[in-house]
Design a protein around this motif. Structure first.
Motif, PDB file in Angstrom:
ATOM      1  N   LEU A   1       0.825  -1.203   0.000  1.00 55.41           N
ATOM      2  CA  LEU A   1       0.000   0.000   0.000  1.00 55.41           C
ATOM      3  C   LEU A   1       0.861   1.255   0.000  1.00 55.41           C
ATOM      4  O   LEU A   1       0.523   2.257  -0.660  1.00 55.41           O
ATOM      5  N   ASP A   2       1.976   1.222   0.712  1.00 54.46           N
ATOM      6  CA  ASP A   2       2.876   2.369   0.708  1.00 54.46           C
ATOM      7  C   ASP A   2       3.497   2.568  -0.671  1.00 54.46           C
ATOM      8  O   ASP A   2       3.696   3.710  -1.115  1.00 54.46           O
ATOM      9  N   ASN A   3       3.793   1.495  -1.369  1.00 51.08           N
ATOM     10  CA  ASN A   3       4.344   1.606  -2.721  1.00 51.08           C
ATOM     11  C   ASN A   3       3.381   2.286  -3.678  1.00 51.08           C
ATOM     12  O   ASN A   3       3.798   2.971  -4.619  1.00 51.08           O
ATOM     13  N   VAL A   4       2.087   2.070  -3.444  1.00 45.75           N
ATOM     14  CA  VAL A   4       1.076   2.703  -4.301  1.00 45.75           C
ATOM     15  C   VAL A   4       1.296   4.216  -4.349  1.00 45.75           C
ATOM     16  O   VAL A   4       1.158   4.841  -5.408  1.00 45.75           O
ATOM     17  N   ILE A   5       1.648   4.795  -3.227  1.00 47.56           N
ATOM     18  CA  ILE A   5       1.786   6.252  -3.135  1.00 47.56           C
ATOM     19  C   ILE A   5       2.843   6.764  -4.105  1.00 47.56           C
ATOM     20  O   ILE A   5       2.653   7.787  -4.772  1.00 47.56           O
ATOM     21  N   ASP A   6       3.966   6.047  -4.225  1.00 46.98           N
ATOM     22  CA  ASP A   6       5.058   6.501  -5.075  1.00 46.98           C
ATOM     23  C   ASP A   6       4.846   6.155  -6.546  1.00 46.98           C
ATOM     24  O   ASP A   6       5.310   6.882  -7.431  1.00 46.98           O
ATOM     25  N   ILE A   7       4.167   5.059  -6.804  1.00 47.66           N
ATOM     26  CA  ILE A   7       3.952   4.623  -8.192  1.00 47.66           C
ATOM     27  C   ILE A   7       2.754   5.321  -8.819  1.00 47.66           C
ATOM     28  O   ILE A   7       2.680   5.499 -10.034  1.00 47.66           O
ATOM     29  N   ASN A   8       1.843   5.780  -7.995  1.00 43.88           N
ATOM     30  CA  ASN A   8       0.527   6.243  -8.445  1.00 43.88           C
ATOM     31  C   ASN A   8       0.593   7.362  -9.480  1.00 43.88           C
ATOM     32  O   ASN A   8       1.435   8.260  -9.410  1.00 43.88           O
ATOM     33  N   TYR A   9      -0.335   7.296 -10.441  1.00 42.26           N
ATOM     34  CA  TYR A   9      -0.564   8.396 -11.376  1.00 42.26           C
ATOM     35  C   TYR A   9      -1.602   9.323 -10.752  1.00 42.26           C
ATOM     36  O   TYR A   9      -2.712   8.896 -10.432  1.00 42.26           O
ATOM     37  N   TYR A  10      -1.255  10.593 -10.545  1.00 36.94           N
ATOM     38  CA  TYR A  10      -2.141  11.536  -9.871  1.00 36.94           C
ATOM     39  C   TYR A  10      -2.824  12.448 -10.893  1.00 36.94           C
ATOM     40  O   TYR A  10      -2.148  13.229 -11.569  1.00 36.94           O
ATOM     41  N   PRO A  11      -4.144  12.365 -11.004  1.00 35.30           N
ATOM     42  CA  PRO A  11      -4.847  13.209 -11.976  1.00 35.30           C
ATOM     43  C   PRO A  11      -4.796  14.699 -11.653  1.00 35.30           C
ATOM     44  O   PRO A  11      -5.019  15.516 -12.531  1.00 35.30           O
ATOM     45  N   THR A  12      -4.557  15.071 -10.378  1.00 39.73           N
ATOM     46  CA  THR A  12      -4.472  16.490 -10.017  1.00 39.73           C
ATOM     47  C   THR A  12      -3.249  16.722  -9.135  1.00 39.73           C
ATOM     48  O   THR A  12      -2.811  15.831  -8.409  1.00 39.73           O
ATOM     49  N   GLU A  13      -2.719  17.954  -9.195  1.00 41.29           N
ATOM     50  CA  GLU A  13      -1.558  18.312  -8.388  1.00 41.29           C
ATOM     51  C   GLU A  13      -1.904  18.315  -6.907  1.00 41.29           C
ATOM     52  O   GLU A  13      -1.080  17.936  -6.060  1.00 41.29           O
ATOM     53  N   GLU A  14      -3.122  18.744  -6.561  1.00 43.98           N
ATOM     54  CA  GLU A  14      -3.532  18.767  -5.155  1.00 43.98           C
ATOM     55  C   GLU A  14      -3.525  17.370  -4.552  1.00 43.98           C
ATOM     56  O   GLU A  14      -3.170  17.186  -3.374  1.00 43.98           O
ATOM     57  N   ALA A  15      -3.911  16.378  -5.348  1.00 44.47           N
ATOM     58  CA  ALA A  15      -3.894  14.998  -4.860  1.00 44.47           C
ATOM     59  C   ALA A  15      -2.459  14.508  -4.679  1.00 44.47           C
ATOM     60  O   ALA A  15      -2.126  13.869  -3.671  1.00 44.47           O
ATOM     61  N   ARG A  16      -1.607  14.801  -5.634  1.00 47.15           N
ATOM     62  CA  ARG A  16      -0.207  14.375  -5.527  1.00 47.15           C
ATOM     63  C   ARG A  16       0.463  15.007  -4.308  1.00 47.15           C
ATOM     64  O   ARG A  16       1.149  14.331  -3.533  1.00 47.15           O
ATOM     65  N   ARG A  17       0.253  16.305  -4.121  1.00 46.97           N
ATOM     66  CA  ARG A  17       0.882  17.015  -3.012  1.00 46.97           C
ATOM     67  C   ARG A  17       0.458  16.413  -1.666  1.00 46.97           C
ATOM     68  O   ARG A  17       1.285  16.163  -0.794  1.00 46.97           O
ATOM     69  N   SER A  18      -0.823  16.169  -1.519  1.00 46.82           N
ATOM     70  CA  SER A  18      -1.332  15.630  -0.264  1.00 46.82           C
ATOM     71  C   SER A  18      -0.806  14.233   0.011  1.00 46.82           C
ATOM     72  O   SER A  18      -0.348  13.915   1.112  1.00 46.82           O
ATOM     73  N   ASN A  19      -0.841  13.381  -0.999  1.00 53.09           N
ATOM     74  CA  ASN A  19      -0.455  11.984  -0.783  1.00 53.09           C
ATOM     75  C   ASN A  19       1.033  11.851  -0.501  1.00 53.09           C
ATOM     76  O   ASN A  19       1.447  11.047   0.342  1.00 53.09           O
ATOM     77  N   MET A  20       1.841  12.637  -1.179  1.00 58.92           N
ATOM     78  CA  MET A  20       3.281  12.563  -0.948  1.00 58.92           C
ATOM     79  C   MET A  20       3.667  13.145   0.410  1.00 58.92           C
ATOM     80  O   MET A  20       4.641  12.718   1.022  1.00 58.92           O
ATOM     81  N   ARG A  21       2.893  14.095   0.901  1.00 61.56           N
ATOM     82  CA  ARG A  21       3.218  14.733   2.178  1.00 61.56           C
ATOM     83  C   ARG A  21       2.799  13.876   3.372  1.00 61.56           C
ATOM     84  O   ARG A  21       3.523  13.767   4.356  1.00 61.56           O
ATOM     85  N   HIS A  22       1.625  13.264   3.287  1.00 59.86           N
ATOM     86  CA  HIS A  22       1.071  12.555   4.447  1.00 59.86           C
ATOM     87  C   HIS A  22       1.118  11.027   4.321  1.00 59.86           C
ATOM     88  O   HIS A  22       1.058  10.329   5.336  1.00 59.86           O
ATOM     89  N   ARG A  23       1.123  10.503   3.099  1.00 59.64           N
ATOM     90  CA  ARG A  23       1.253   9.069   2.814  1.00 59.64           C
ATOM     91  C   ARG A  23       0.231   8.200   3.574  1.00 59.64           C
ATOM     92  O   ARG A  23       0.581   7.172   4.173  1.00 59.64           O
ATOM     93  N   PRO A  24      -1.058   8.550   3.557  1.00 60.22           N
ATOM     94  CA  PRO A  24      -2.044   7.701   4.256  1.00 60.22           C
ATOM     95  C   PRO A  24      -2.361   6.440   3.465  1.00 60.22           C
ATOM     96  O   PRO A  24      -2.368   6.446   2.234  1.00 60.22           O
ATOM     97  N   ILE A  25      -2.633   5.374   4.172  1.00 58.58           N
ATOM     98  CA  ILE A  25      -3.114   4.131   3.566  1.00 58.58           C
ATOM     99  C   ILE A  25      -4.263   3.603   4.420  1.00 58.58           C
ATOM    100  O   ILE A  25      -4.480   4.067   5.548  1.00 58.58           O
ATOM    101  N   GLY A  26      -4.994   2.651   3.896  1.00 55.52           N
ATOM    102  CA  GLY A  26      -6.136   2.104   4.622  1.00 55.52           C
ATOM    103  C   GLY A  26      -6.195   0.592   4.514  1.00 55.52           C
ATOM    104  O   GLY A  26      -6.756   0.049   3.561  1.00 55.52           O
ATOM    105  N   LEU A  27      -5.618  -0.088   5.487  1.00 59.12           N
ATOM    106  CA  LEU A  27      -5.670  -1.550   5.537  1.00 59.12           C
ATOM    107  C   LEU A  27      -6.966  -1.967   6.218  1.00 59.12           C
ATOM    108  O   LEU A  27      -7.270  -1.512   7.326  1.00 59.12           O
TER     109      LEU A  27
END
Length: 987
Positions: free
Chosen positions: A632-658
């Motif tokens: 799940l953590d790898n998803v954050i780095d590999i992910n294609y982000y459709p918006t810059e706001e989504a990329r910025r948030s995910n890279m800063r906080h790196r939340p996942i949901g198991l």
């Protein structure tokens, strides 16, 4: 139209195309001398369109009833072609075109006779060897029933002697003969065999495994031109994987970085025998929706799919092949399954792997439409969306720049609804959005009406979900029967970012300012009256959902970095968002039944449950969780982000949901029901074990790769774990939260690890609905109780009935699984409560969702909640129409400290088609035509009586049978009016 497929008479499905209905109507009028030339283009067109409009209304009613009847998270089944033809007859008569209707009825009757005669002739030709069969190589050979049965027998032997003995292959071959079309190929014979086996699942779950096996065979022949079980099959399977990867890269489907792997070595690690882990619905679900489609056909094997996803999630690993094999092992064994977007896109050129996006909308026209554009981009790549609309000013608020009064938030929500409809997520499912609004917003009462089917269509959002975002202060006012004040956020802007005691203090200051005349737009209402209206709309339309602002924020690990303004599409995600950051969550679920192990019975006696002795395999869970967190953590780095706001948030906080799935299966395997205290203890203990390992795994990942950017100042950094935050919530509220504290594990090692290394992820756990991936795993969704012990599932091949395999296993052990019990179970729509031939202990244990006290189910969710740093998708199942019960349920949810709830499901009427039952014994329990009373008469069964002299099950009067649904789905039913002061149930 929301329906996408039509089911043909042979059970197969095709694309639904409404233009074909118009074409058929046009021909019907022309056949009676009422075509374009005879009546003129305009008159002919008007007749066709008038009839088509009536049919469209009927189809929409059919869709609404189906959506109400199928369980949470399910998709619309295919509409039967006979249903469409019935609608056409009704529409022609309703429009007054009686002669055309009569001709159409005669046409259907004569064509039915012709079909039966043709079918009889085809069956005779097949049995006599006169029917030709096209082979895969293009040759034509005579059909041989002996060869068909030899093939079926060969396949059933792969299940082992015991299960093979329970398969009646001769019966399946007879069913195949009855389904033969005008032309037939060996590929079609294989698929007909699959459908025949699937049709027998209701009689014995062993056919579930057999149908899956036959589908695997058909799929293998289609892709590999190799028989499962033949010499060289495994070799062909692995060589096929190499072709799949190379072809996918060549055609620009797959990420070219997959070529960096040693594909030959990866192919050798594939385990084709793991296909046998899949049951029929899992195999069919993967084939229909998940395997890569090239030119409209699946182009991956099942194990090739799992390996491709594993490689796609290991692209950034230093030892990528080793990690890909680790990921493959976890998924192919069905111990852990990532969410649908991850499965759709891992290893593809645009790997949008994240499940959901949460954004907040500013009170600014350009930002409003920017968020709508973002919604479109996110939906395009399969993301589910939650929008917070609380900042947008209320109706009548003054707009200084244009010197006019605002129309409020509702018109914008209508546009957001239409954006949702316009986007098809990854070409595989409809766009989906949920709008959130806080309870103090001036437009909250109009917001409650958004899903009603009456009123101005321009102020309705029929395709978008809605949810209330409720502060604790409102619930306190409800409890105290106090007043509540509605404000426009342009005059009270800071309320949006406040919660807990800070919100209460500021809110009361605004109320005082309003009383002094210092606020222009406000409204005073009775808190309890507004609460009742919320519940009434929820009861009536299924929306808005009930979610709670303060628990979501007070217990958030990220309380230092912003505010949780809303949840997501399925209410399990509670992440901070802002104008600059669109919160993103990446989900996956542990298959709990795969983490139970057998234990010996040291007493030497019977455990009195009929189930094997099993317990939680905590060591296996630890390994699964550790690898799953890494994936799940790898998803954050590999992910294609459709918006810059989504990329910025995910890279800063790196939340996942198991999360988890198969909780109900795990209880069945232990011989437990939801009413058992041991089951509640298991919910507590299993979630504690997962939480311990999830937090430890994220901390250990931080030691390897570094903590997430905003870790400093978080609850993690302050030494506060999820279970500690429950006391903080209780202190903020000043009201006891009735959830037992403490656990069974030593948490000191986790605390020390977090203190030393930090956390790789701001959030680690969330329990999502898992409706589709649970089908893949072959278990009940997430934390849900069994919806039914007998129910209908639908896929591209048609519909089939599924029976609770755990119940059947126990009844078989008692020599009670027979035709009589099967028919009683079907008559009772899956419920065993009135079947006295089944022992009381089993009846008590195999309660269906609507037979369990909904507050009991809340207690299970509350026990898990203390260990979880996000939330859970908790569906409420309520039997009956008591307003008092509804009030009790949702007040209980708040008092237990829950952050969110999801759908309200209420019990309507019968679901299972009873056409196979003997009317002399069971009465005429068929579907009743439109216009019949939904409620029926308890004292007047349709005809006859049940074996227990009970009235016949009530059937909804909408032309088909219904199951769980929002109350309005049962047309004509008398339902409780929650606002009625004379209603005894509400007092």
């Amino acid at each position: 139209m929301r329906v996408s497929h039509v089911r043909k008479r042979d059970g197969r499905q095709g694309e639904f195309d409404f233009s074909r209905i118009r074409s058929a109507l046009s021909r019907a009028f022309e056949a009676g001398g009422e075509g374009r030339e005879e009546t003129g283009e305009n008159e002919h067109h008007d007749k066709v369109e008038a009839t088509a409009a009536e049919i469209e209304k009927m189809i929409r009613s059919w869709e609404d009833a189906q959506l109400a009847a199928i369980g949470p998270g399910a998709e619309l089944p295919a509409i039967p072609v006979e249903e469409i033809q019935e609608m056409a007859e009704t529409a022609l008569m309703k429009c007054g075109y009686f002669e055309t209707a009569k001709r159409y009825i005669r046409y259907r009757y004569h064509h039915g006779l012709e079909r039966r005669e043709t079918g009889r002739q085809r069956k005779e030709d097949a049995e006599s060897g006169k029917m030709a069969v096209a082979t895969g190589s293009g040759q034509r050979v005579s059909f041989s029933r002996e060869n068909l049965e030899a093939y079926l027998n060969q396949q059933r032997q792969l299940l082992g002697k015991v299960k093979a003995a329970e398969i009646d292959s001769s019966r399946i071959s007879r069913m195949v003969l009855e389904g033969l079309g005008e032309t037939v190929s060996t590929a079609e014979l294989r698929l007909l065999s699959v459908q025949a086996a699937a049709g027998l699942i209701e009689e014995d779950p062993v056919y579930d495994e057999y149908a899956a096996l036959l589908l695997r065979q058909a799929h293998a022949r289609e892709l590999l031109a190799s028989e499962a079980g033949e010499s060289g099959y495994f070799t062909a399977y692995r060589q096929g994987f190499i072709r799949e990867i190379n072809r996918g890269i060549e055609l620009s489907y797959f990420d070219p970085r997959l070529a960096e792997f040693n594909v030959e070595a990866m192919s050798q690690a594939i385990k084709p025998e793991r296909d046998m882990e899949l049951r029929y619905i899992g195999s069919e679900t993967l084939r229909e929706r998940y395997l890569l489609q090239i030119e409209g056909k699946p182009s991956e094997t099942y194990q090739g799919f799992w390996m491709r996803v594993a490689m796609g999630l290991a692209l950034n690993e230093a030892n990528k092949e080793e990690k890909a094999l680790e990921f493959y092992e976890l998924m192919s064994s069905l111990r852990f399954i990532p969410s649908t977007p991850t499965l759709f896109h891992a290893g593809l050129e645009h790997p949008q792997l994240s499940s959901c996006y949460l954004s907040t909308v500013n009170d600014d026209l350009s930002h409003i439409f920017k968020v709508m554009g973002d919604n479109a981009a996110l939906s395009k790549w399969s993301g589910g969306i939650g929008n917070d609309w609380t900042r947008v000013r209320g109706t009548g608020a003054w707009i200084a720049s244009t010197k006019v009064h605002s129309q409020g938030v509702i018109p914008f929500l209508k546009i957001a609804n239409d954006v949702t409809v316009a986007i098809n997520r990854s070409g595989k499912r409809r766009g989906a959005t949920c709008a959130y609004l806080e309870t103090w917003h001036y437009d909250i009462e109009d917001f409650l009406d958004l899903r009603r089917n009456t009123g101005d269509d321009r102020r309705r959002t029929p395709d978008m979900n809605t949810a209330n975002w409720i502060p604790d202060l409102f619930m306190k006012r409800v409890e105290a029967q106090g007043e509540w004040t509605l404000f426009s956020p342009d005059e009270t802007p800071d309320l949006h970012d406040l919660y807990g005691s800070d919100f209460e203090k500021r809110y009361e200051e605004y109320e005082a300012a309003a009383a002094r005349g210092e606020i222009n737009l406000f409204k005073n209402v009775e808190a309890e009256k507004l609460w009742r209206k919320m519940l009434s709309r929820l009861f009536e339309t299924g929306h808005p959902w009930i979610t709670f602002k303060d628990p979501s924020n007070i217990r958030s690990p990220q309380d230092h970095a912003g505010v949780v303004h809303n949840s997501n599409l399925c209410t399990e995600i509670t992440l901070n968002n802002s104008s600059d950051e669109t919160a993103v969550c990446n989900l996956g679920s542990i298959n709990l039944p795969r983490h139970l192990r057998a234990i010996s019975d040291e007493s030497g006696g019977d455990n009195n449950t009929g189930a094997a002795f099993v317990e939680l395999d905590e060591e296996l869970i630890a390994g699964t969780v550790s690898t799953a967190i890494r994936m799940l953590d790898n998803v954050i780095d590999i992910n294609y982000y459709p918006t810059e706001e989504a990329r910025r948030s995910n890279m800063r906080h790196r939340p996942i949901g198991l999360g988890i799935l198969g909780f109900q299966d795990a209880l069945f395997m232990q011989g437990l029901g939801f009413h058992h205290e041991e089951a509640l203890a298991f919910a507590d203990r299993s979630m504690e074990v997962i939480s311990w390992n999830a937090i430890m795994a994220s901390s250990q990942l931080a030691a390897e790769k570094g903590a997430y950017d905003s870790f400093k100042g978080s609850k993690w950094d302050r030494g506060i774990l999820p279970q500690d935050s429950l006391d903080i919530l209780e202190a903020q509220r000043g009201i006891d939260i009735d959830v037992p504290r403490g656990g069974a594990l030593d948490w000191e090692p986790v605390r020390q690890s977090v203190k030393k290394h930090g956390m790789r992820n701001s959030n680690t756990m969330a329990i999502a609905p898992t409706a589709t991936i649970s089908n893949i795993a072959g278990v009940y969704p997430c934390i849900e109780p069994a919806y039914k012990n007998l129910y209908v599932k639908s896929n591209m091949s048609g519909e089939f009935t599924v029976v609770n395999r755990y119940l059947v296993q126990e009844l078989k052990a008692m020599d009670l699984w027979n035709d009589q019990i099967r028919e009683l179970l079907k008559f009772r729509d899956g419920s065993v409560q009135e079947i006295t031939q089944i022992p009381a202990e089993l009846r008590e244990r195999y309660l269906e969702a609507f037979e369990i006290d909904p507050v009991t189910l809340l207690r299970f969710t509350a026990r898990r909640s203390k260990w979880i740093d996000q939330s859970q998708s908790h569906n409420v199942f309520m039997k009956g129409s008591s307003g008092k019960m509804l009030d009790t349920i949702y007040r209980s949810a708040w008092r237990m400290g829950l952050k969110t709830t999801y759908y309200l499901r209420t019990l309507a009427a019968s679901q299972i088609e009873k056409s196979t039952l003997d009317a002399k014994v069971y009465g005429y329990t068929q579907k009743r035509g439109a216009g019949a009373s939904a409620g029926g008469d308890e004292s007047s069964p349709a005809t006859g009586s049940t074996p227990e002299n009970q009235p016949v099950a009530k059937v909804a009067g909408v032309g088909l049978a219904l199951a769980a649904a929002p109350m309005t789905a049962v047309q004509g039913a008398e339902i409780c009016n929650l606002l009625d002061p004379d209603c005894e149930a509400c007092q």
